[in-house]
Design a protein around this motif. Structure first.
Motif, short mmCIF file in Angstrom:
data_model
loop_
_atom_site.label_atom_id
_atom_site.label_comp_id
_atom_site.label_asym_id
_atom_site.label_seq_id
_atom_site.Cartn_x
_atom_site.Cartn_y
_atom_site.Cartn_z
N PRO A 309 83.77 -8.49 51.86
CA PRO A 309 82.91 -7.59 52.65
C PRO A 309 81.58 -8.23 53.05
O PRO A 309 80.95 -7.81 54.02
N LEU A 310 81.16 -9.27 52.31
CA LEU A 310 79.91 -9.97 52.65
C LEU A 310 80.02 -10.71 53.98
O LEU A 310 79.00 -11.05 54.58
N GLU A 311 81.24 -10.98 54.42
CA GLU A 311 81.45 -11.73 55.67
C GLU A 311 81.61 -10.82 56.88
O GLU A 311 81.84 -11.30 57.98
N ARG A 312 81.48 -9.53 56.67
CA ARG A 312 81.56 -8.57 57.78
C ARG A 312 80.15 -8.20 58.21
O ARG A 312 79.27 -8.00 57.40
N GLU A 313 79.95 -8.11 59.52
CA GLU A 313 78.63 -7.74 60.04
C GLU A 313 78.24 -6.36 59.55
O GLU A 313 79.08 -5.48 59.39
N ALA A 314 76.95 -6.19 59.31
CA ALA A 314 76.46 -4.87 58.92
C ALA A 314 76.67 -3.89 60.07
O ALA A 314 76.51 -4.25 61.25
N PRO A 315 77.07 -2.66 59.77
CA PRO A 315 77.29 -1.68 60.85
C PRO A 315 75.98 -1.30 61.53
O PRO A 315 74.91 -1.41 60.94
N ARG A 316 76.11 -0.86 62.77
CA ARG A 316 74.93 -0.38 63.48
C ARG A 316 74.61 1.04 63.02
O ARG A 316 75.48 1.91 63.05
N VAL A 317 73.39 1.23 62.57
CA VAL A 317 72.98 2.55 62.09
C VAL A 317 71.67 2.94 62.75
O VAL A 317 70.91 2.09 63.23
N THR A 318 71.44 4.22 62.79
CA THR A 318 70.19 4.76 63.32
C THR A 318 69.68 5.82 62.36
O THR A 318 70.41 6.30 61.48
N THR A 319 68.43 6.18 62.54
CA THR A 319 67.92 7.36 61.85
C THR A 319 68.51 8.59 62.53
O THR A 319 69.14 8.49 63.59
N ILE A 320 68.31 9.75 61.95
CA ILE A 320 68.89 10.97 62.51
C ILE A 320 68.37 11.24 63.91
O ILE A 320 69.08 11.80 64.76
N ASP A 321 67.13 10.80 64.20
CA ASP A 321 66.57 11.04 65.53
C ASP A 321 66.86 9.90 66.50
O ASP A 321 66.28 9.83 67.58
N GLY A 322 67.77 8.95 66.11
CA GLY A 322 68.26 7.95 67.06
C GLY A 322 67.55 6.61 67.06
O GLY A 322 67.87 5.75 67.89
N LYS A 323 66.63 6.37 66.15
CA LYS A 323 65.94 5.08 66.12
C LYS A 323 66.78 4.05 65.37
O LYS A 323 67.31 4.32 64.30
N ASP A 424 81.96 11.26 59.09
CA ASP A 424 80.58 11.54 58.70
C ASP A 424 79.96 10.36 57.95
O ASP A 424 80.65 9.54 57.34
N THR A 425 78.63 10.32 57.99
CA THR A 425 77.86 9.30 57.27
C THR A 425 77.23 9.91 56.03
O THR A 425 76.66 11.01 56.09
N LEU A 426 77.35 9.20 54.91
CA LEU A 426 76.65 9.57 53.69
C LEU A 426 75.48 8.61 53.49
O LEU A 426 75.65 7.40 53.61
N SER A 427 74.31 9.15 53.21
CA SER A 427 73.13 8.31 53.00
C SER A 427 72.23 9.00 51.98
O SER A 427 72.51 10.11 51.51
N ALA A 428 71.13 8.33 51.63
CA ALA A 428 70.20 8.90 50.65
C ALA A 428 69.52 10.12 51.24
O ALA A 428 69.17 10.13 52.43
N LYS A 429 69.30 11.14 50.43
CA LYS A 429 68.73 12.38 50.95
C LYS A 429 67.30 12.17 51.46
O LYS A 429 66.85 12.89 52.35
N ASP A 430 66.57 11.17 50.89
CA ASP A 430 65.20 10.92 51.34
C ASP A 430 65.14 9.83 52.40
O ASP A 430 64.06 9.45 52.84
N ASP A 431 66.31 9.30 52.81
CA ASP A 431 66.35 8.28 53.86
C ASP A 431 67.64 8.48 54.66
O ASP A 431 68.53 7.63 54.66
N PRO A 432 67.77 9.61 55.37
CA PRO A 432 69.03 9.91 56.07
C PRO A 432 69.29 8.97 57.24
O PRO A 432 68.39 8.70 58.04
N LEU A 433 70.52 8.47 57.32
CA LEU A 433 70.91 7.53 58.37
C LEU A 433 72.23 7.99 58.98
O LEU A 433 72.93 8.85 58.44
N LEU A 434 72.55 7.40 60.12
CA LEU A 434 73.75 7.79 60.85
C LEU A 434 74.44 6.55 61.38
O LEU A 434 73.83 5.72 62.04
N MET A 435 75.74 6.41 61.05
CA MET A 435 76.53 5.30 61.57
C MET A 435 77.11 5.65 62.94
O MET A 435 77.42 6.80 63.22
#
Length: 732
Positions: A309-323, A424-435
């Motif tokens: 899995p270290l050889e796979r590119e990190a997925p593109r993620v954004t914050t909930i508001d799209g950043k 759905d995306t699971l992320s930390a409750k204090d740092d919500p992210l979206l794949m």
């Protein structure tokens, strides 16, 4: 791999939680229905010691295809995860259905995996759908290998199938698709068939004999070496061509002997990069045997050649508001980012989510943020909620084996996420992210249903909600025009599974009814009507008279109401009442009960009474006037027309165009989109393509895809319109 100088001793064990991403391999098995994927998974699990010799887990149940629906249908209908351990590496085997109706499960497997095993039957060959998935994997650079199964079949020919695979998958470079082993045949049977008893390693020139039920290594005899020389030389040249050492080919052609370790290392790097695609052979273990033919070699390829899995590119993620948000590649200490790749319901545990962790570490009983966006058109509402997850486990058949954690790169099942849906995306409750969501095929086969009884009606909404939460390739539609509940599916088998899950899992019995398209009505020519509503009974009477003119408008114009009353013949306060009555009658229809559209209604004159006129009276008069105008006019029945695009192999273009024409379609044009592929564009009445998802698959042998979008409503041919009107009258 099996050709390494020191083959590993065959250690095996039960899958556990991985402690580092480098010790994980995520592999999806791809192939047409009946190619032997599930049998291969069970053979690999047997070789790895995860199941007993009967092919079952220690405490009962098969390792894959354990669902009751799969038993009844005699095929895989869902993604299954089978984790095994080999040489200290955790291997997550993702077994996918081969039938086209369940391509959503295949997409989920591709999303969760870092490499793919393409399973090809030696007796059946490569079908069009497998070729299309190969092209998709090639587009994203996913590493791949090919496994030839069904070697025991009378028609099996490994060498011929290897040639077919090189032609089919190799493209411009067939030397990138080459076998690592050749089958070793036993004594010829009376019917002339010589069974495969083992393999010959082309690089190591060793024999791997499985005839005793376990792999035994031996040296080939002098008479056996010449038979593999040509294949061995071609393999070495193919590996060297992909080597990062640019001097290696010159040295090899100059007569230098390249050491085995260098060749194996270059092979593994080329496989992990997705530039070389080895072909292997495998067969299930005979009764009483501990290892199936080629299973050790295959596990060695997975653990040694497939990427971590270290050889796979990190997925593109954004914050909930799209950043946009940058992630380190597969960092167990990074922010939590995981994705629900499959959702299932367990009668005892409740909702169970299969999750791939891309960043961070998931632990039991922690609170996570669950975010789902972008599938509103499939019946999935956007949602952002915090939920406390239950236990983590590794699935194995019907069993769930507890895990202490799930690190980045690994997969696990999560219990009690009541709002989580597939994608759905699971992320930390204090740092919500979206794949970014993965691409899903559009469901294009409509299934109109209704509750079988009042008791079923009460449970239908909840059952349908759970169904679409599990399967994003299914779309739920509450059609406001036809008043039908429609499940849009990928095919007949997909629809059958949906109905069975409604019945067996959610206790909802439904009836399938004919699917209706949204028809409309309109005036073919100008007409006039007079609405007279005059009644006298005790107390205030009812008095309203209005005269209107109706004329057709261009498609898409809706209903236009014009007031041309002069002299106060209709009091100003009642003109909106006339319009309201006209629009209400138009919504109910005037000929066959379908909404009336694309007309201009002009109010010309009328009469009122100072006491007996009212809002209700003029609404009724407006409706009567429209009905009278329709009685003296020709009414067109309008049908929806879809713009259809079909991506099809060149061999089937003529058949597709002819079929579309037979459906009253108008072919708008064709264009070449890739080598051997053509895009056909046409406009076709929707009433003619209700089953096109099924018919096109049959017509193109599963190699074509299509999309449809609503274009407009247009007049239906008179003879067909008359037939529809008769059917409507019979139904009423």
């Amino acid at each position: 791999m099996g050709d390494k100088a020191n083959a590993h001793p065959g250690a095996a064990g039960r899958a556990t939680a991985a402690d580092h991403p480098a010790s994980v391999r995520n592999v999806v098995l791809v192939g047409h229905s009946g190619s032997g994927k599930t049998t291969l998974v069970e053979a690999l699990a047997l070789t790895a010691g995860a199941v007993n010799r009967a092919g079952r887990v220690e405490d009962g149940g098969t390792v894959s295809d354990y669902d009751d629906i799969e038993h009844r249908q005699q095929r895989s209908v869902q993604l299954s995860l089978v984790p095994v351990e080999w040489d200290g590496i955790k291997v997550n085997l993702l077994d996918t259905p081969g039938y086209a109706d369940f391509v959503g499960e295949l997409r989920a497997g591709l999303r969760a995996a870092d490499a793919a095993l393409f399973v090809v039957s030696a007796s059946d060959g490569v079908d069009g759908s497998t070729r299309m998935v190969w092209e998709e994997c090639a587009a994203v650079g996913m590493p791949r290998a090919i496994v030839v199964t069904h070697l025991e079949a009378a028609r099996a020919d490994f060498e011929e199938m290897t040639r077919v695979c090189a032609e089919t998958f190799g493209g411009d470079d067939p030397d990138a698709v080459l076998p690592l082993y050749l089958p070793l045949h036993g004594p010829q049977a009376p019917d002339g068939h010589a069974p495969v008893t083992g393999l010959t390693g082309l690089l190591s020139q060793e024999l791997f004999d499985y005839s005793s039920g376990e792999r035994k290594e031996s040296e080939p005899g002098p008479d056996q070496l010449p038979g593999i020389e040509e294949a061995r030389n071609r393999l070495i040249e193919g590996i060297i061509a992909e080597s990062e050492d640019e001097t290696l080919m010159d040295r090899y052609l100059g007569g230098e002997q390249i050491d085995l370790k260098s060749l194996v290392d270059d092979l593994e790097r080329a496989v992990a990069r997705g530039t070389f695609f080895p072909v292997l052979a495998a067969a299930p273990a005979a009764e009483g045997a501990r290892q199936g033919i080629g299973t050790v070699e295959l596990l060695e390829l997975i653990t040694g050649g497939f990427p971590t899995p270290l050889e796979r590119e990190a997925p593109r993620v954004t914050t909930i508001d799209g950043k946009a948000r940058e992630l380190k590649v597969c960092d167990p200490a990074g922010p939590l980012v995981a994705e629900v790749v499959k959702t299932a319901s367990d009668p005892y545990v409740g909702r169970v989510s299969l999750v791939r962790v891309f960043s961070g570490t998931l632990r039991p009983d922690e609170t996570v943020h669950v975010s789902g966006h972008g599938l509103e058109d499939r019946g999935h509402e956007d949602h952002d909620v915090d939920e406390r997850i239950g236990a983590l486990s590794a699935p194995f058949g019907k069993q769930q084996r507890g895990l202490a954690q799930c690190i980045a790169g690994d997969l696990a099942c999560v219990a009690k996420l009541s709002r989580a849906e597939t994608g759905d995306t699971l992320s930390a409750k204090d740092d919500p992210l979206l794949m970014e969501p993965w691409q899903m095929p559009d469901p294009l086969l409509p299934l109109a249903i209704q509750a079988h009884s009042k008791a079923d009606e009460d449970k239908l909404s909840q059952g349908l909600g759970r169904l679409v939460a599990e399967d994003p390739t299914m779309r739920l539609e509450q059609n406001q025009d036809t008043h039908q509940v429609v499940l849009w599916c990928l095919g007949e088998a997909h629809a059958d599974v949906a109905l069975e899950r409604l019945r067996s899992r959610y206790g909802v019995q439904v009836d399938v009814v004919p699917h209706k398209v949204s028809l409309r009505e309109t005036f073919a020519a100008k007409s006039a009507g007079r609405g007279r509503h005059v009644k006298q009974s005790g107390g205030h009477g009812q008095f309203a008279i209005c005269e209107i003119e109706v004329e057709p408008l261009p498609g898409g114009s809706g209903i236009e109401f014009v007031d041309k009353v002069v002299g106060g013949a209709v009091p100003r306060q009642f003109i909106p009442s006339v319009e309201k009555g006209v629009r209400a009658q138009a919504a109910r229809g005037i000929a066959a009960g379908h909404p009336l559209v694309d007309i201009r209604v002009t109010l010309l004159d009328g009469k009122a009474h100072s006491v007996d006129s009212s809002d209700a009276a003029f609404q009724t008069a407006g409706a009567l006037a429209l009905r009278e105008a329709a009685a003296d006019a020709k009414i067109h029945l309008l049908e929806p027309v879809a713009e259809v695009t079909v991506l099809v192999g060149d061999d089937y273009v003529g058949a597709v165009m002819s079929d579309l024409s037979g459906r009253r379609g108008r072919v708008l044009g064709t264009e070449q989109v890739s080598t051997g592929r053509t895009l056909v564009r046409a406009e076709v009445p929707e009433i003619e393509i209700g089953r096109y998802a099924v018919d096109l698959r049959s017509l193109s042998h599963g190699t074509a895809r299509f999309n449809r979008t609503y274009a407009r409503h247009e007049p239906m041919p008179p003879q067909i319109a008359e037939r529809v009107r008769e059917q409507t009258q019979d139904a009423s």
